[in-house]
Design a protein around this motif. Structure first.
Motif, mmCIF file in Angstrom:
data_model
loop_
_atom_site.group_PDB
_atom_site.id
_atom_site.type_symbol
_atom_site.label_atom_id
_atom_site.label_comp_id
_atom_site.label_asym_id
_atom_site.label_seq_id
_atom_site.Cartn_x
_atom_site.Cartn_y
_atom_site.Cartn_z
ATOM 1 N N MET A 1 0.852 -1.185 0.000
ATOM 2 C CA MET A 1 0.000 0.000 0.000
ATOM 3 C C MET A 1 0.885 1.231 0.000
ATOM 4 O O MET A 1 1.819 1.349 0.769
ATOM 5 C CB MET A 1 -0.914 -0.015 1.222
ATOM 6 C CG MET A 1 -1.756 1.212 1.396
ATOM 7 S SD MET A 1 -3.050 0.951 2.625
ATOM 8 C CE MET A 1 -2.111 0.223 3.942
ATOM 9 N N THR A 2 0.589 2.185 -0.850
ATOM 10 C CA THR A 2 1.385 3.382 -0.975
ATOM 11 C C THR A 2 0.718 4.531 -0.258
ATOM 12 O O THR A 2 -0.447 4.828 -0.488
ATOM 13 C CB THR A 2 1.553 3.753 -2.462
ATOM 14 O OG1 THR A 2 2.146 2.648 -3.139
ATOM 15 C CG2 THR A 2 2.443 4.971 -2.599
ATOM 16 N N SER A 3 1.443 5.193 0.627
ATOM 17 C CA SER A 3 0.881 6.323 1.357
ATOM 18 C C SER A 3 1.252 7.620 0.663
ATOM 19 O O SER A 3 2.412 7.820 0.300
ATOM 20 C CB SER A 3 1.410 6.332 2.798
ATOM 21 O OG SER A 3 0.945 7.464 3.482
ATOM 22 N N THR A 4 0.262 8.500 0.474
ATOM 23 C CA THR A 4 0.524 9.799 -0.139
ATOM 24 C C THR A 4 -0.129 10.890 0.692
ATOM 25 O O THR A 4 -1.131 11.482 0.305
ATOM 26 C CB THR A 4 -0.019 9.851 -1.576
ATOM 27 O OG1 THR A 4 -1.427 9.559 -1.542
ATOM 28 C CG2 THR A 4 0.692 8.842 -2.447
ATOM 29 N N PRO A 107 -1.923 -4.035 -4.009
ATOM 30 C CA PRO A 107 -2.222 -4.886 -5.178
ATOM 31 C C PRO A 107 -3.101 -6.075 -4.798
ATOM 32 O O PRO A 107 -3.034 -6.571 -3.659
ATOM 33 C CB PRO A 107 -0.833 -5.353 -5.630
ATOM 34 C CG PRO A 107 0.113 -4.336 -5.097
ATOM 35 C CD PRO A 107 -0.480 -3.879 -3.785
ATOM 36 N N GLN A 108 -3.897 -6.514 -5.744
ATOM 37 C CA GLN A 108 -4.701 -7.722 -5.550
ATOM 38 C C GLN A 108 -3.789 -8.922 -5.727
ATOM 39 O O GLN A 108 -3.315 -9.203 -6.830
ATOM 40 C CB GLN A 108 -5.862 -7.750 -6.544
ATOM 41 C CG GLN A 108 -6.833 -8.896 -6.316
ATOM 42 C CD GLN A 108 -8.002 -8.848 -7.284
ATOM 43 O OE1 GLN A 108 -8.341 -7.803 -7.836
ATOM 44 N NE2 GLN A 108 -8.624 -9.995 -7.511
ATOM 45 N N ALA A 109 -3.531 -9.629 -4.658
ATOM 46 C CA ALA A 109 -2.500 -10.675 -4.651
ATOM 47 C C ALA A 109 -2.780 -11.794 -5.630
ATOM 48 O O ALA A 109 -1.846 -12.448 -6.116
ATOM 49 C CB ALA A 109 -2.354 -11.233 -3.232
ATOM 50 N N GLN A 115 -3.645 -5.088 -11.062
ATOM 51 C CA GLN A 115 -4.890 -4.610 -10.456
ATOM 52 C C GLN A 115 -4.731 -4.495 -8.948
ATOM 53 O O GLN A 115 -4.121 -5.353 -8.308
ATOM 54 C CB GLN A 115 -6.055 -5.532 -10.785
ATOM 55 C CG GLN A 115 -7.367 -5.106 -10.112
ATOM 56 C CD GLN A 115 -8.599 -5.619 -10.804
ATOM 57 O OE1 GLN A 115 -8.918 -5.194 -11.905
ATOM 58 N NE2 GLN A 115 -9.296 -6.562 -10.176
ATOM 59 N N ILE A 116 -5.289 -3.410 -8.393
ATOM 60 C CA ILE A 116 -5.225 -3.194 -6.954
ATOM 61 C C ILE A 116 -6.600 -3.453 -6.338
ATOM 62 O O ILE A 116 -7.588 -3.638 -7.041
ATOM 63 C CB ILE A 116 -4.754 -1.755 -6.635
ATOM 64 C CG1 ILE A 116 -5.688 -0.722 -7.273
ATOM 65 C CG2 ILE A 116 -3.326 -1.554 -7.114
ATOM 66 C CD1 ILE A 116 -5.307 0.717 -6.994
#
Length: 371
Positions: A1-4, A107-109, A115-116
């Motif tokens: 997960m990317t934090s912005t 991401p969808q593992a 795809q996330i």
């Protein structure tokens, strides 16, 4: 997960008002009663006016939910069709109209195409300080922490096939998720974060496809509306069992539902027929039928001012009704209004998706009712 995080990012402070003077005149008392108002219905003039302010937000807006605990609005967005690679969950401060934080889901593992776990529906759990999002493309749900949007739990794919709406029942530690892919309300324990047996609903004919959910906590009733069968289902939240089924005559493409717990009235919005039907939640009697506009997708009820807000996605408007069913205003939002959340002060927060011919970006519209 990317934090912005964007705590220092200030949104457009010159967000424009979108009510023209003619629209203000309508809100002040020039609205006509609906053409098919039942005999004896009140034709009193509207008594409310509305001020609307548009605030540019992130692309792909779907749903929002307001937290009374943190006094923040949480927004779910997703862009495009599978593989969906752009989605954000936004924490918005209504007081200063700033985005305080935003994250991109993980991401969808189970997929290798990027795809996330894109977020579409969203609900707040103020008891546990969390938010729940629905991942429609993976048929799942995700739990995040309200404070910093940190991931708490990702449920497996297909835990709730084609998950749409999420709703929190704080009194029973339950999260409910609807699915237009079937007749089941999927149930999760908000304390243990475990999946529980779902609630299967039975209609008069073909299996219902469930869309929006509404909760009357005082009367322990969960309501769901069916897209294909124009039915409303009532569930006893103490037992988890269906206790009633009501037909919604004339509704086509029923998708939105809201409840007024004080009067036990249900408001059902229907996309194809472009209207709202008001039902008595105690016996299913039709009390009113009000045309609102093309693509009436969602409806939200403000218990403070006793107003119902209807998002007419096709018409690009929001219709406001009082609790007597009298139209108070048609607010032109432009583009495609998708969802409405109400805060404890009675302010409506509408999400408007950008259409291809709309020069503005996706936006949040703040609507304040005034007498």
């Amino acid at each position: 997960m990317t934090s912005t995080p964007t705590a220092r990012h200030r949104l457009n402070r010159t967000a424009k008002l979108i009510l023209a003077s003619a629209m203000l005149g309508l809100a002040a008392g020039c609205a006509a009663p609906p053409p098919d108002a039942p005999a004896g219905a009140s034709t009193a003039a509207p008594v409310w006016t509305f001020q609307a302010q548009a605030i540019d937000l992130v692309p792909g807006l779907y749903q929002s939910a307001y937290s009374a605990q943190s006094q923040r609005l949480y927004v779910a967005s997703a862009v495009g069709r599978p593989p969906v690679r752009e989605s954000r969950i936004v924490k918005f401060n209504p007081a200063d109209q700033r985005i305080e934080a935003a994250i991109t889901p993980a991401p969808q593992a189970s997929r290798q195409d990027g795809q996330i776990q894109a977020a579409y529906g969203i609900a707040v759990d103020d008891v546990h300080g969390q938010i729940w999002t629905t991942n429609t493309r993976s048929g799942s749900a995700t739990v995040y922490r309200q404070a910093d949007l940190a991931l708490v739990k990702q449920f497996p794919d297909n835990a709730a096939p084609h998950a749409r709406d999420a709703l929190i029942d704080a009194a029973h530690n339950r999260a409910y998720v609807s699915s237009p892919a079937g007749n089941t309300i999927h149930v999760f324990d908000t304390a243990t974060l475990q999946a529980l047996p779902g609630i299967g609903l039975t209609g008069a004919g073909e299996a219902p496809k469930l869309m929006s959910l509404a909760l009357d906590a005082e009367h322990r009733r969960l309501y769901a509306v069916s897209l294909n069968t124009a039915e409303v289902f009532a569930v006893d939240t103490a037992t988890g069992r269906q206790v009633a089924r009501y037909a919604v005559p004339g509704a086509q493409g029923a998708s939105g539902i809201a409840v007024d717990g004080r009067t036990q009235r249900l408001y059902v919005a229907a996309q194809k027929s472009g209207d709202v039907t008001v039902l008595d939640a105690r016996d299913g009697r039709v009390l009113q039928h009000v045309p609102t506009g093309a693509g009436a997708l969602n409806v939200a009820f403000d218990p403070l001012h006793r107003l119902a807000y209807v998002a007419n996605r096709g018409a690009g408007t929001i219709t406001v009704l009082n609790d007597a069913g009298i139209v108070q205003a048609q607010i032109a939002t432009g583009s495609a209004p998708n969802h409405i959340a109400i805060d404890p002060q009675g302010v409506a927060w509408a999400l408007v998706k950008k259409s291809k011919n709309d020069p503005r970006s996706d936006r949040l519209v703040r609507i304040e009712a005034r007498r």
